[in-house]
Design an enzyme around this catalytic site. Structure first.
Site, short mmCIF file in Angstrom:
data_model
loop_
_atom_site.label_atom_id
_atom_site.label_comp_id
_atom_site.label_asym_id
_atom_site.label_seq_id
_atom_site.Cartn_x
_atom_site.Cartn_y
_atom_site.Cartn_z
N MET A 1 38.07 -31.91 -33.54
CA MET A 1 38.31 -31.70 -34.96
C MET A 1 37.30 -32.49 -35.76
O MET A 1 37.08 -33.67 -35.49
CB MET A 1 39.71 -32.15 -35.33
CG MET A 1 40.00 -32.14 -36.83
SD MET A 1 40.04 -30.49 -37.48
CE MET A 1 41.49 -29.87 -36.66
N CYS A 2 36.71 -31.85 -36.74
CA CYS A 2 35.76 -32.53 -37.62
C CYS A 2 35.92 -32.00 -39.03
O CYS A 2 36.45 -30.92 -39.25
CB CYS A 2 34.32 -32.30 -37.15
SG CYS A 2 33.98 -32.86 -35.48
#
Length: 643
Positions: free
Chosen positions: A1-2
């Site tokens: 996740m970014c």
């Protein structure tokens, strides 16, 4: 996740060295492990790249990543299949290496056609001045765009802002394929042209299945200076799943239990279906493919076994690395049971169960071994992310939380403890007061739900935000203690209802249009899941620095279910609690589950009791006034109040 973002300006007067503070803050929420910005300037345009990484696999790779030729890559995704990524490797760097070696657009499309897993990305090709971006086929990762200043700038971002001036300009990038912008020609033409490389499926008979979203649909809500066109070479991405099996039976179906339409569902009724040899084989195939999907999503994580001996000795107890949005319903129960197969046995699993209540005090009541009610003095978690807690007064027994999902959740916990007694199951009771709901909707949640704006989006978005935050209580025989789940991965059961006819509207469609109508309804559900659910849920869960993972939307799971005729997945001639999601219920029985296999579908907004909590006479499809973005002045007042 970014959290990934690219801000593009075509006018020197708008060139900037940094993102606006509120957008930067929202992006950092998604990626707590590293933050970096990178500026790429040409004579006529400037690209400001910003990336904020949640580290989950391999070596921490700071983004944006750049190669020796000036290409820049931002990646918010997970490669679970298709491209080989070793356990010690980072998929961002692996994919960027492949991208850097692509010689033309066809090779870029072939590369992304191979990737299986959720993703959104932004890729800048320096030599050609191209900016590529897009989302995976199901849209499991959020990506928004907004265009402003009459074509002088635009922005791509995982999440938007909550300032009133920008609210209406943020829109979800359609999960229709890959988009490409020629930045150099944009400066010359003074209009933004988005070339689309759509998803297509070509069968062995060379029959092409076109993408659902047409160019006109995508262009409809965009400013006049932005146009979407088919790519000149007529290239496309290959769809990662097979088309839905629309076959209808040659004759009327014989049900194993034709005389039970008005009989309450029982385990014995489900057992009848398990006597069919073919059905039993289909059930086992489903369990196998779903189990592999869960395995991929719970094993790609840093764990205690990767620590040194000294570090392990300092750890007094193992922490959960995986959490599940948990109602005790059939979807979350099956996911939990399969997760138990693959997560190390000495590692707890967090079961996140949310309830909305009117009372300000939200402490649960528990029982001692003799069964007598105990009043427990405990600490109520803070409304913010701090682990500090404030003391609460003794609760009275009549304030015991008993919303539907809490009741089924506790029953589901007992089933899981019976199936896997050696596992520590952390049943996290998350109780949300009206005051806390209203405050955090204003300050944190409303901009995450938008650009979606209905009452239903508000209910589900808020419920998922509080559940995935994971602040609540653990209730055990020895008492109650405050708890915050720090698991970075959150599993959710979304996709099961859409594919297995779990919603009441499926039954309505079947009753009016038969199996053909039901097939079309399911096809529509899968076609719109990116815009209806997944971008919103990704933004909401990602706000806690956690990653949403969707086992039911694994490409192999969807292809398997798409390949089956509808009557092997659901039988809506049968009563609620059996007919909808029939295949999943039979799989649950095979996995050793009991009462949960017979629970009828109950939507999260009703099970958690958030629906109609604030306004009784509103419909799910109504525009939600509570999601109106606050003005900058109100935000300043809110921040001053906190201080």
């Amino acid at each position: 996740m970014c959290g990934i973002c690219c801000s593009v300006n075509f006018s020197a007067e708008h060139f900037s060295q940094d993102l606006k503070e509120d957008l930067l803050y929202n992006l950092k929420q998604r990626g707590p492990n590293s933050s970096k910005q990178l500026l790429k300037s040409d004579v006529n345009y400037q690209c400001l790249f910003s990336a904020h990484v949640l580290h989950l696999r391999g070596v921490l790779t700071t983004q944006p990543v750049e190669d020796e030729r000036g290409n820049v890559f931002l990646w918010n995704g997970e490669i679970f299949s298709g491209i080989k990524v070793e356990a010690e490797e980072n998929d961002t760097q692996i994919l960027f290496n492949y991208l850097s070696s692509c010689k033309n657009e066809s090779e870029i499309l072939s590369l992304f056609s191979e990737v299986q897993g959720p993703w959104s990305f932004i890729y800048y090709q320096a030599s050609s001045h191209y900016l590529w971006f897009g989302r995976d086929f199901f849209g499991r990762r959020s990506l928004l765009w907004h265009f402003s200043n009459l074509g002088k700038s635009f922005c791509l971002s995982s999440v938007g802002t909550q300032t009133s001036g920008m609210a209406n300009q943020w829109q979800e990038v359609p999960a229709s394929g890959l988009f490409r912008i020629d930045l150099k020609s944009t400066v010359i033409s003074r209009c933004i042209i988005l070339q689309l490389y759509p998803w297509r499926y070509i069968s062995r008979e060379n029959i092409i299945e076109e993408n659902v979203n047409s160019l006109s649909q995508i262009s409809a809500d965009l400013p006049a200076f932005v146009s979407v066109v088919a790519n000149e070479a007529k290239l496309y991405l290959e769809k990662p799943v097979v088309p839905l099996n629309m076959m209808l039976p040659q004759a009327a179906l014989e049900t194993h239990c034709s005389n039970i339409s008005n009989v309450p569902p029982t385990r014995e009724i489900l057992q009848v279906f398990l006597t069919d040899v073919h059905m039993k084989e289909v059930i086992q195939q489903f369990i196998d493919v779903l189990s592999v999907a869960v395995k991929k999503r719970v094993l790609c994580l840093p764990r205690d076994e990767n620590l040194t001996a000294n570090e392990v000795l300092k750890t007094c107890d193992r922490k959960a690395n995986v959490a599940i949005l948990f109602s005790g319903g059939i979807d979350s129960m099956v996911i939990a049971t399969l997760a138990d197969r693959h997560i190390p046995l000495d590692e707890p699993i967090d079961l996140l169960n949310v309830a909305f209540i009117a009372e300000e005090k939200t402490m649960p009541t528990t029982f001692n071994k003799e069964g007598n009610k105990q009043k427990n003095k405990c600490e109520i978690p803070s409304e913010e992310f701090s682990k500090d807690v404030a003391a609460a007064a003794d609760d009275s027994p009549n304030k015991h939380v008993s919303v539907p999902d809490r009741i089924t959740g506790r029953a589901g916990l007992k089933e899981l403890q019976a199936v896997s007694p050696s596992r520590i199951w952390n049943f996290v009771e998350i109780n949300v007061s009206m005051e806390e709901l209203q405050k955090l909707r204003r300050t944190r949640i409303c901009h995450l739900i938008r650009p979606l704006d209905t009452v239903l989006d508000d209910s589900i978005g808020c419920a998922v935000w509080f559940a995935s935050r994971g602040i609540g209580w653990l209730v055990a025989q020895e008492g109650v203690k405050s708890y915050q789940s720090n698991a970075k991965v959150v599993l959710t059961g979304i996709g099961a209802d859409e594919q297995l006819a779990g919603y009441s509207r499926h039954r309505v469609r079947f009753q009016s249009h038969g199996l053909e109508g039901l097939n079309k309804e399911i096809m529509m559900e899968l076609g719109r899941i990116s815009s209806r659910n997944l971008g919103r849920d990704d933004r909401v869960i990602g706000d806690h620095g956690k990653e949403a993972r969707f086992p039911f939307l694994d490409e192999n799971v969807v292809s398997f279910l798409n390949s089956l005729p509808i009557w092997e997945k659901a039988n809506l001639n049968l009563p609620r609690g059996i007919g909808e999601k029939l295949l999943l219920r039979l799989a649950a029985v095979e996995l050793g589950l009991t009462a949960s296999a017979l629970l009828p579908k109950r939507a999260m907004q009703f099970g958690s009791r958030i629906a109609k909590m604030e306004k009784i006479n509103e419909k799910a499809s109504d525009k939600c006034g509570r999601l109106q973005i606050m003005s900058l002045e109100n935000l300043s007042i809110e921040k001053e109040t906190k201080l």
